[in-house]
Design a protein around this motif. Structure first.
Motif, PDB file in Angstrom:
ATOM      1  N   GLU A 172       9.374  40.506  -7.464  1.00  0.00           N
ATOM      2  CA  GLU A 172       9.838  39.651  -6.638  1.00  0.00           C
ATOM      3  C   GLU A 172      11.693  39.748  -6.583  1.00  0.00           C
ATOM      4  OE1 GLU A 172      10.452  35.031  -5.544  1.00  0.00           O
ATOM      5  OE2 GLU A 172       9.196  35.576  -7.446  1.00  0.00           O
ATOM      6  N   ALA A 173      12.234  40.048  -5.333  1.00  0.00           N
ATOM      7  CA  ALA A 173      13.725  40.155  -5.395  1.00  0.00           C
ATOM      8  C   ALA A 173      14.175  38.785  -5.160  1.00  0.00           C
ATOM      9  CB  ALA A 173      13.937  40.979  -4.435  1.00  0.00           C
ATOM     10  N   LEU A 174      14.886  38.235  -6.202  1.00  0.00           N
ATOM     11  CA  LEU A 174      15.497  36.872  -6.132  1.00  0.00           C
ATOM     12  C   LEU A 174      16.907  36.868  -5.359  1.00  0.00           C
ATOM     13  CD1 LEU A 174      14.947  35.701  -9.685  1.00  0.00           C
ATOM     14  CD2 LEU A 174      13.356  35.363  -7.762  1.00  0.00           C
ATOM     15  N   GLY A 175      17.508  38.019  -5.067  1.00  0.00           N
ATOM     16  CA  GLY A 175      18.885  37.943  -4.382  1.00  0.00           C
ATOM     17  C   GLY A 175      19.503  39.240  -4.881  1.00  0.00           C
ATOM     18  N   GLN A 176      20.725  39.053  -4.875  1.00  0.00           N
ATOM     19  CA  GLN A 176      21.827  40.128  -5.002  1.00  0.00           C
ATOM     20  C   GLN A 176      23.027  39.786  -6.262  1.00  0.00           C
ATOM     21  OE1 GLN A 176      22.814  41.657  -1.224  1.00  0.00           O
ATOM     22  NE2 GLN A 176      21.603  43.293  -1.310  1.00  0.00           N
ATOM     23  N   ILE A 177      23.252  40.728  -6.836  1.00  0.00           N
ATOM     24  CA  ILE A 177      24.499  40.370  -7.712  1.00  0.00           C
ATOM     25  C   ILE A 177      25.686  41.290  -7.022  1.00  0.00           C
ATOM     26  CG2 ILE A 177      23.928  41.906  -9.455  1.00  0.00           C
ATOM     27  CD1 ILE A 177      24.995  39.609 -11.282  1.00  0.00           C
ATOM     28  N   ARG A 178      26.793  40.598  -7.199  1.00  0.00           N
ATOM     29  CA  ARG A 178      28.081  41.538  -6.820  1.00  0.00           C
ATOM     30  C   ARG A 178      28.762  41.846  -8.301  1.00  0.00           C
ATOM     31  NH1 ARG A 178      32.620  41.988  -2.682  1.00  0.00           N
ATOM     32  NH2 ARG A 178      34.426  42.232  -3.914  1.00  0.00           N
ATOM     33  N   VAL A 179      29.230  42.836  -8.690  1.00  0.00           N
ATOM     34  CA  VAL A 179      29.944  43.231  -9.897  1.00  0.00           C
ATOM     35  C   VAL A 179      31.139  43.722  -9.657  1.00  0.00           C
ATOM     36  CG1 VAL A 179      29.892  44.473 -12.195  1.00  0.00           C
ATOM     37  CG2 VAL A 179      27.740  43.539 -11.278  1.00  0.00           C
ATOM     38  N   ASP A 180      32.399  43.086 -10.153  1.00  0.00           N
ATOM     39  CA  ASP A 180      33.682  43.653  -9.931  1.00  0.00           C
ATOM     40  C   ASP A 180      34.448  44.077 -11.301  1.00  0.00           C
ATOM     41  OD1 ASP A 180      33.471  43.222  -7.004  1.00  0.00           O
ATOM     42  OD2 ASP A 180      34.292  41.057  -7.316  1.00  0.00           O
ATOM     43  N   LEU A 181      34.841  45.191 -11.179  1.00  0.00           N
ATOM     44  CA  LEU A 181      35.528  45.581 -12.457  1.00  0.00           C
ATOM     45  C   LEU A 181      36.979  45.456 -12.251  1.00  0.00           C
ATOM     46  CD1 LEU A 181      36.050  47.204 -15.216  1.00  0.00           C
ATOM     47  CD2 LEU A 181      36.360  49.418 -13.834  1.00  0.00           C
ATOM     48  N   LEU A 182      37.812  44.671 -13.175  1.00  0.00           N
ATOM     49  CA  LEU A 182      39.217  44.117 -12.913  1.00  0.00           C
ATOM     50  C   LEU A 182      40.045  44.946 -13.721  1.00  0.00           C
ATOM     51  CD1 LEU A 182      38.362  40.294 -12.992  1.00  0.00           C
ATOM     52  CD2 LEU A 182      38.185  41.914 -10.985  1.00  0.00           C
ATOM     53  N   PRO A 183      41.277  44.686 -13.710  1.00  0.00           N
ATOM     54  CA  PRO A 183      42.362  45.624 -14.509  1.00  0.00           C
ATOM     55  C   PRO A 183      42.021  44.668 -16.055  1.00  0.00           C
ATOM     56  CG  PRO A 183      43.300  44.864 -12.499  1.00  0.00           C
ATOM     57  CD  PRO A 183      41.978  44.398 -12.471  1.00  0.00           C
ATOM     58  N   GLY A 184      42.558  45.537 -17.032  1.00  0.00           N
ATOM     59  CA  GLY A 184      42.386  45.350 -18.633  1.00  0.00           C
ATOM     60  C   GLY A 184      40.840  45.169 -18.915  1.00  0.00           C
ATOM     61  N   ARG A 185      40.253  46.057 -18.241  1.00  0.00           N
ATOM     62  CA  ARG A 185      38.548  46.109 -18.459  1.00  0.00           C
ATOM     63  C   ARG A 185      37.830  44.616 -18.613  1.00  0.00           C
ATOM     64  NH1 ARG A 185      35.559  49.905 -23.276  1.00  0.00           N
ATOM     65  NH2 ARG A 185      33.635  50.123 -21.667  1.00  0.00           N
ATOM     66  N   GLN A 186      38.087  43.949 -17.582  1.00  0.00           N
ATOM     67  CA  GLN A 186      37.346  42.758 -17.452  1.00  0.00           C
ATOM     68  C   GLN A 186      36.472  42.874 -16.245  1.00  0.00           C
ATOM     69  OE1 GLN A 186      39.635  38.920 -18.607  1.00  0.00           O
ATOM     70  NE2 GLN A 186      41.205  40.144 -17.791  1.00  0.00           N
ATOM     71  N   MET A 187      35.476  41.891 -16.294  1.00  0.00           N
ATOM     72  CA  MET A 187      34.480  41.735 -15.056  1.00  0.00           C
ATOM     73  C   MET A 187      34.369  40.618 -14.423  1.00  0.00           C
ATOM     74  SD  MET A 187      30.449  43.108 -15.276  1.00  0.00           S
ATOM     75  CE  MET A 187      29.923  41.680 -16.162  1.00  0.00           C
ATOM     76  N   GLN A 188      34.095  40.425 -13.295  1.00  0.00           N
ATOM     77  CA  GLN A 188      33.423  39.262 -12.639  1.00  0.00           C
ATOM     78  C   GLN A 188      32.304  39.522 -11.702  1.00  0.00           C
ATOM     79  OE1 GLN A 188      37.007  37.818 -10.220  1.00  0.00           O
ATOM     80  NE2 GLN A 188      36.411  39.136  -8.574  1.00  0.00           N
ATOM     81  N   THR A 189      31.150  38.468 -11.825  1.00  0.00           N
ATOM     82  CA  THR A 189      30.230  38.560 -10.968  1.00  0.00           C
ATOM     83  C   THR A 189      30.018  37.397  -9.836  1.00  0.00           C
ATOM     84  OG1 THR A 189      28.765  37.542 -12.627  1.00  0.00           O
ATOM     85  CG2 THR A 189      29.031  39.907 -13.033  1.00  0.00           C
ATOM     86  N   SER A 190      29.386  37.875  -9.098  1.00  0.00           N
ATOM     87  CA  SER A 190      29.022  36.736  -8.055  1.00  0.00           C
ATOM     88  C   SER A 190      27.736  36.926  -7.542  1.00  0.00           C
ATOM     89  CB  SER A 190      30.128  36.843  -6.620  1.00  0.00           C
ATOM     90  OG  SER A 190      31.324  36.781  -7.164  1.00  0.00           O
TER      91      SER A 190
END
Length: 214
Positions: A172-190
């Motif tokens: 089952e597919a529950l949805g999607q995730i967006r993964v962003d690579l940020l400066p300073g080797r940090q990450m954010q997800t939506s």
């Protein structure tokens, strides 16, 4: 411990409950060092591959998944191997175990298809979320170095990724995730939940978990 992105843990939880299922470029001087390293890497990959069930003879699903591996690896490397953060290409910098104030996730290269993969354990449910990350240059926003998007499937805790119909019914597919690579080797997800959201939810900031804590 809550292991889903901050703004959506409750909503994801309800959906899961309904299923009731699950640097400088230096090369080693002796050529022997290269050969030994490649041999060790090949041995590890062979051991990992041996754990993955194979499709029936003549089935093309796995072949179709593996055939574009080289292209997929190139496509997930950012806008080119020259683009880097902390001396690492984007596709390498995004890999590792990540944590936020609300939970953890793991991004790694799949040993069979060599595609970037996202995995997030669901504690207490004996299950996990998994998806293959695809580079989305058109999704780049201000301050973001590279962006990937994956469709998330619900899998059992010890279940292998789904490579095609010969590996059974699509989870089952529950949805999607967006993964962003940020400066300073940090990450954010939506996260975007199928049939519920019209746009991506507010991002959650993640930091790379130090090696000595893994």
């Amino acid at each position: 411990t809550t292991f889903l992105c901050a703004p959506l843990r409750g909503r994801w939880g309800r959906m899961v409950d309904r299923t009731k299922e699950p640097p400088k470029d230096k090369r080693p001087e002796p050529i022997v060092a290269d050969l030994l390293r490649e041999a060790k890497r090949a041995k590890v990959q062979l051991a990992q591959a041996a754990q993955v069930p194979l499709p029936e003879d003549g089935d093309e699903d796995l072949a179709q998944a593996v055939e574009p591996a080289a292209a997929a690896t190139s496509a997930t490397s950012g806008a080119g191997r020259g683009d880097s953060v902390d001396g690492l290409p984007f596709a390498d910098a995004i890999q590792g175990q990540w944590r936020s104030t609300m939970g953890e996730c793991w991004i790694y290269e799949d040993s069979i298809t060599h595609r970037l993969s996202y995995e997030e354990p669901l504690k207490g449910d004996d299950s996990k979320l998994h998806g293959f990350l695809e580079l989305k240059e058109e999704e780049l926003r201000e301050g973001v170095l590279a962006c990937w998007v994956a469709t998330l499937h619900l899998l059992a805790e010890d279940e292998n990724p789904w490579y095609g119909p010969s590996f059974g019914e699509e989870p089952e597919a529950l949805g999607q995730i967006r993964v962003d690579l940020l400066p300073g080797r940090q990450m954010q997800t939506s996260i975007w939940i199928a049939e519920e959201d019209e746009d991506w939810k507010t991002p959650t900031l993640f930091k790379l978990r130090p090696d000595d804590e893994i």
